[in-house]
Design a protein around this motif. Sequence first.
Motif, PDB file in Angstrom:
ATOM      1  N   PHE A 177       0.829  -1.200   0.000  1.00 32.06           N
ATOM      2  CA  PHE A 177       0.000   0.000   0.000  1.00 32.06           C
ATOM      3  C   PHE A 177       0.870   1.259   0.000  1.00 32.06           C
ATOM      4  CE2 PHE A 177      -2.364   3.304   2.324  1.00 32.06           C
ATOM      5  CZ  PHE A 177      -3.462   3.423   1.486  1.00 32.06           C
ATOM      6  N   ILE A 178       1.920   1.255   0.824  1.00 33.38           N
ATOM      7  CA  ILE A 178       2.821   2.414   0.875  1.00 33.38           C
ATOM      8  C   ILE A 178       3.505   2.614  -0.472  1.00 33.38           C
ATOM      9  CG2 ILE A 178       4.933   3.310   1.925  1.00 33.38           C
ATOM     10  CD1 ILE A 178       4.099   1.937   4.515  1.00 33.38           C
ATOM     11  N   ILE A 179       3.969   1.508  -1.064  1.00 26.74           N
ATOM     12  CA  ILE A 179       4.663   1.608  -2.353  1.00 26.74           C
ATOM     13  C   ILE A 179       3.725   2.137  -3.430  1.00 26.74           C
ATOM     14  CG2 ILE A 179       5.752   0.262  -4.183  1.00 26.74           C
ATOM     15  CD1 ILE A 179       6.886  -1.561  -2.012  1.00 26.74           C
ATOM     16  N   TYR A 180       2.483   1.658  -3.439  1.00 29.50           N
ATOM     17  CA  TYR A 180       1.529   2.107  -4.457  1.00 29.50           C
ATOM     18  C   TYR A 180       1.188   3.579  -4.273  1.00 29.50           C
ATOM     19  CZ  TYR A 180       0.920  -2.928  -5.175  1.00 29.50           C
ATOM     20  OH  TYR A 180       1.134  -4.257  -5.420  1.00 29.50           O
ATOM     21  N   ARG A 181       1.062   3.998  -3.016  1.00 28.38           N
ATOM     22  CA  ARG A 181       0.771   5.414  -2.763  1.00 28.38           C
ATOM     23  C   ARG A 181       1.944   6.292  -3.232  1.00 28.38           C
ATOM     24  NH1 ARG A 181      -4.136   7.441  -1.676  1.00 28.38           N
ATOM     25  NH2 ARG A 181      -3.439   8.836  -0.016  1.00 28.38           N
ATOM     26  N   LEU A 182       3.155   5.854  -2.934  1.00 28.98           N
ATOM     27  CA  LEU A 182       4.324   6.610  -3.382  1.00 28.98           C
ATOM     28  C   LEU A 182       4.441   6.602  -4.903  1.00 28.98           C
ATOM     29  CD1 LEU A 182       6.983   5.518  -0.726  1.00 28.98           C
ATOM     30  CD2 LEU A 182       6.027   7.806  -1.019  1.00 28.98           C
ATOM     31  N   THR A 183       4.053   5.486  -5.513  1.00 28.59           N
ATOM     32  CA  THR A 183       4.093   5.416  -6.978  1.00 28.59           C
ATOM     33  C   THR A 183       3.122   6.410  -7.594  1.00 28.59           C
ATOM     34  OG1 THR A 183       4.682   3.069  -6.847  1.00 28.59           O
ATOM     35  CG2 THR A 183       3.879   3.892  -8.960  1.00 28.59           C
ATOM     36  N   GLY A 184       1.930   6.520  -7.011  1.00 27.78           N
ATOM     37  CA  GLY A 184       0.973   7.508  -7.502  1.00 27.78           C
ATOM     38  C   GLY A 184       1.487   8.926  -7.338  1.00 27.78           C
ATOM     39  N   TYR A 185       2.117   9.168  -6.194  1.00 23.43           N
ATOM     40  CA  TYR A 185       2.718  10.492  -5.955  1.00 23.43           C
ATOM     41  C   TYR A 185       3.823  10.781  -6.972  1.00 23.43           C
ATOM     42  CZ  TYR A 185       6.821  12.788  -3.869  1.00 23.43           C
ATOM     43  OH  TYR A 185       7.968  13.508  -3.659  1.00 23.43           O
ATOM     44  N   LEU A 186       4.663   9.770  -7.265  1.00 24.69           N
ATOM     45  CA  LEU A 186       5.743   9.959  -8.235  1.00 24.69           C
ATOM     46  C   LEU A 186       5.217  10.080  -9.657  1.00 24.69           C
ATOM     47  CD1 LEU A 186       8.566   7.569  -6.952  1.00 24.69           C
ATOM     48  CD2 LEU A 186       8.599  10.062  -7.024  1.00 24.69           C
ATOM     49  N   ALA A 187       4.072   9.450  -9.925  1.00 17.76           N
ATOM     50  CA  ALA A 187       3.500   9.565 -11.266  1.00 17.76           C
ATOM     51  C   ALA A 187       3.186  11.017 -11.596  1.00 17.76           C
ATOM     52  CB  ALA A 187       2.238   8.710 -11.366  1.00 17.76           C
ATOM     53  N   ILE A 188       2.772  11.770 -10.591  1.00 19.37           N
ATOM     54  CA  ILE A 188       2.480  13.193 -10.809  1.00 19.37           C
ATOM     55  C   ILE A 188       3.755  14.025 -10.716  1.00 19.37           C
ATOM     56  CG2 ILE A 188       1.332  15.212  -9.830  1.00 19.37           C
ATOM     57  CD1 ILE A 188      -1.002  13.493  -9.126  1.00 19.37           C
ATOM     58  N   SER A 189       4.454  13.902  -9.586  1.00 18.65           N
ATOM     59  CA  SER A 189       5.615  14.766  -9.356  1.00 18.65           C
ATOM     60  C   SER A 189       6.761  14.439 -10.308  1.00 18.65           C
ATOM     61  CB  SER A 189       6.087  14.636  -7.907  1.00 18.65           C
ATOM     62  OG  SER A 189       6.435  13.291  -7.609  1.00 18.65           O
ATOM     63  N   GLY A 190       7.011  13.148 -10.543  1.00 17.02           N
ATOM     64  CA  GLY A 190       8.108  12.770 -11.426  1.00 17.02           C
ATOM     65  C   GLY A 190       7.872  13.183 -12.861  1.00 17.02           C
ATOM     66  N   SER A 191       6.666  12.916 -13.362  1.00 20.57           N
ATOM     67  CA  SER A 191       6.365  13.322 -14.739  1.00 20.57           C
ATOM     68  C   SER A 191       6.396  14.843 -14.880  1.00 20.57           C
ATOM     69  CB  SER A 191       5.000  12.777 -15.156  1.00 20.57           C
ATOM     70  OG  SER A 191       3.981  13.246 -14.280  1.00 20.57           O
ATOM     71  N   TYR A 192       6.008  15.527 -13.798  1.00 24.01           N
ATOM     72  CA  TYR A 192       6.023  16.995 -13.819  1.00 24.01           C
ATOM     73  C   TYR A 192       7.447  17.525 -13.968  1.00 24.01           C
ATOM     74  CZ  TYR A 192       6.087  21.682 -11.742  1.00 24.01           C
ATOM     75  OH  TYR A 192       6.314  23.008 -11.491  1.00 24.01           O
ATOM     76  N   VAL A 193       8.384  17.051 -13.130  1.00 27.35           N
ATOM     77  CA  VAL A 193       9.743  17.591 -13.181  1.00 27.35           C
ATOM     78  C   VAL A 193      10.460  17.169 -14.465  1.00 27.35           C
ATOM     79  CG1 VAL A 193       9.964  17.739 -10.681  1.00 27.35           C
ATOM     80  CG2 VAL A 193      10.703  15.671 -11.838  1.00 27.35           C
ATOM     81  N   ILE A 194      10.176  15.971 -14.954  1.00 28.63           N
ATOM     82  CA  ILE A 194      10.814  15.548 -16.207  1.00 28.63           C
ATOM     83  C   ILE A 194      10.312  16.397 -17.370  1.00 28.63           C
ATOM     84  CG2 ILE A 194      10.965  13.667 -17.877  1.00 28.63           C
ATOM     85  CD1 ILE A 194      11.094  11.729 -15.539  1.00 28.63           C
ATOM     86  N   ALA A 195       8.991  16.602 -17.418  1.00 30.63           N
ATOM     87  CA  ALA A 195       8.434  17.443 -18.483  1.00 30.63           C
ATOM     88  C   ALA A 195       8.954  18.872 -18.370  1.00 30.63           C
ATOM     89  CB  ALA A 195       6.908  17.422 -18.413  1.00 30.63           C
ATOM     90  N   LEU A 196       9.006  19.382 -17.140  1.00 26.59           N
ATOM     91  CA  LEU A 196       9.478  20.750 -16.934  1.00 26.59           C
ATOM     92  C   LEU A 196      10.948  20.886 -17.323  1.00 26.59           C
ATOM     93  CD1 LEU A 196       8.428  23.475 -15.895  1.00 26.59           C
ATOM     94  CD2 LEU A 196       9.270  22.845 -13.626  1.00 26.59           C
ATOM     95  N   SER A 197      11.757  19.899 -16.966  1.00 27.16           N
ATOM     96  CA  SER A 197      13.180  19.959 -17.317  1.00 27.16           C
ATOM     97  C   SER A 197      13.378  19.906 -18.828  1.00 27.16           C
ATOM     98  CB  SER A 197      13.937  18.818 -16.636  1.00 27.16           C
ATOM     99  OG  SER A 197      13.511  17.559 -17.124  1.00 27.16           O
ATOM    100  N   LEU A 198      12.573  19.106 -19.517  1.00 32.37           N
ATOM    101  CA  LEU A 198      12.704  19.023 -20.970  1.00 32.37           C
ATOM    102  C   LEU A 198      12.253  20.319 -21.644  1.00 32.37           C
ATOM    103  CD1 LEU A 198      11.504  15.363 -21.646  1.00 32.37           C
ATOM    104  CD2 LEU A 198      13.841  16.259 -21.715  1.00 32.37           C
ATOM    105  N   ILE A 199      11.209  20.941 -21.112  1.00 31.17           N
ATOM    106  CA  ILE A 199      10.744  22.210 -21.691  1.00 31.17           C
ATOM    107  C   ILE A 199      11.795  23.298 -21.495  1.00 31.17           C
ATOM    108  CG2 ILE A 199       9.024  24.044 -21.467  1.00 31.17           C
ATOM    109  CD1 ILE A 199       6.983  21.860 -20.738  1.00 31.17           C
ATOM    110  N   VAL A 200      12.290  23.419 -20.259  1.00 32.34           N
ATOM    111  CA  VAL A 200      13.329  24.420 -19.984  1.00 32.34           C
ATOM    112  C   VAL A 200      14.581  24.113 -20.808  1.00 32.34           C
ATOM    113  CG1 VAL A 200      14.829  25.400 -18.212  1.00 32.34           C
ATOM    114  CG2 VAL A 200      12.452  24.872 -17.672  1.00 32.34           C
ATOM    115  N   GLY A 201      14.925  22.834 -20.897  1.00 33.64           N
ATOM    116  CA  GLY A 201      16.100  22.448 -21.668  1.00 33.64           C
ATOM    117  C   GLY A 201      15.954  22.753 -23.143  1.00 33.64           C
ATOM    118  N   LEU A 202      14.778  22.514 -23.701  1.00 32.69           N
ATOM    119  CA  LEU A 202      14.560  22.785 -25.121  1.00 32.69           C
ATOM    120  C   LEU A 202      14.682  24.276 -25.417  1.00 32.69           C
ATOM    121  CD1 LEU A 202      13.756  21.747 -27.924  1.00 32.69           C
ATOM    122  CD2 LEU A 202      11.355  22.068 -27.256  1.00 32.69           C
TER     123      LEU A 202
END
Length: 569
Positions: free
Chosen positions: A381-406
């Motif tokens: 349950f803890i792992i799944y909750r953290l995975t959901g949190y990372l699905a939002i936060s991780g995709s956000y920072v990766i997308a943001l880094s690629l936009i700033v980088g581009l």
Amino acid sequence: MDRKGKSLFETVWTRMDRKAGAVIELTIRQLMHRISTWVVLGVGALLMALLLIFYIDSVRESFEPIDNDGDSEDNDGDGYPMGQERKYGTPDWDSDLFPGASVFIPESDIDWNDADRSEFGNKSWEGSAFFEVSWVDDQYAGEWWDSHVDWKLNQEGIPELTDCSDWELEEILEAIWADACDLGDDDGDGMTTYYVEGKWRGEGIATVPDNYYLSWGFWTEEVYVEPEPPEMYINEDGIDCFDAFILRGPGWEDSRVGCPSEARISGSHGFDDDGDCLAANEGNGNDDNGNGVRCDVQWIASNGVVTRIEADDLVDEDPDEQEYIGELGHRTFVIAVGKMAFVILLGLFIPLFLSLGLVRDETENGTLHLLLSKPIHRAEFIIYRLTGYLAISGSYVIALSLIVGLISSILGPGDQLIRISDIPVWIGIGAATTLVLAAYGSMFNAMGLISPKYGVYLCIVFGIWEFMMGSFSILNPNWTVASVSISHWALQMIDAVVLLAWPDTIQWAEMDRAFEIDSGLSVFWQPPVHTLGTASAGIALLNSLVVLLLVSVAWIFIAKSVFSRREIM
């Protein structure tokens, strides 16, 4: 196969996937419906937009030349820049000494033990003597500390000094300093004798007491030298490299190339364009790097990459920053934004607002028993909750880094439309930030379970610690204490990625440091230190990756241990 004829894959993993998907989807929905989520992500996007605006503005603005060595300044206010004073051998701290100024030329002296104790002439004197005066210059003066004698001439041009004709010799010698006293005309020749100690100019006979000293000389005539414009001494001594192996050998000047030379990276380079190094040490020049060549720059390379630059003082010390600041400034921007904005700021604030209550809030709201109504391990349950949190936060920072980088790679220096070499760096920044989000997220989630009431304060205190350690790691990654922080390993990961994507970053950082270009690259980036003695950026990257993953797993285990012992209401 089980008794119903289904494979274990279908009966175990399929159900696990369904449970994982349900919890992850629920977590994503909950976070997406929180105002705090959008506020944090919006502030992060706004921060990156502001940084990009500053970068765009800096690219569009013309670059103001910088006088790295300060020789365009006129510190003593005599109208001559320091560079011109260096060429003429005059100091820039004394306004009375300037190019063309009258210069004192020493002629001779009477030492304390010389047999001949007298000298006659019209001189500029310095020391102690009984002076039978024919003429004195009452305009001969200087600063109070220069010991110039004030003759106190009256309207008739006669000195009005203390009468010491009846003093004992020892009394005279002890009492008079930077002054003179009247001994009268004891020999009746119509010329008054004075005891003088200090500096004076005049004509007469000087007799030096035993064990005392007197020197004399004359001042040259002042000539006018036109002051040179200060602009002549800005960017006047650029970075020079040569293909010739024998510096200052036959035809060496014709071998000048761009720095660093691809044909000869290491060795003796540099040229003292403004001549201030060659004029140093009474014309002998400087050899601060100790390579036996005066006024040069020693470039040291390893495996085709410059790793160290050792310059003699006042050589290549004032380059045209416009030639180098584009690349240096761009790399500094990428690294500084990646470290400060992504890893330290976003890496701390996103978990603080999004992960602290992943499990704690469900416990306090009384909804946890519904989520755990079907068989599911609490660690899952803890792992799944953290995975959901990372699905939002991780995709956000990766997308943001690629936009700033581009955007930054399009605006960056170079002839290419897009700096392709920047993309791996920004991907590395996004990956490092995602690992930081996982580590901080698992930690803050565990703190929320350990102390539901005071966990937020623990997280804030830990966040301050991480911010401090991250800042120290940027300035000095070798500092042992900083290595116990999560931010340190993420920053090391970025350093390793930068070196893998831009292998010549060591060279650029050395140029920034050695030639005082001050772009900030040598501050924000240093070679990774956790290489296990291999000096390999790949090893450092792997070490950082393993440490960050282990930290996340460790805090998940701690959270699971606390959660397993807690009764669900």
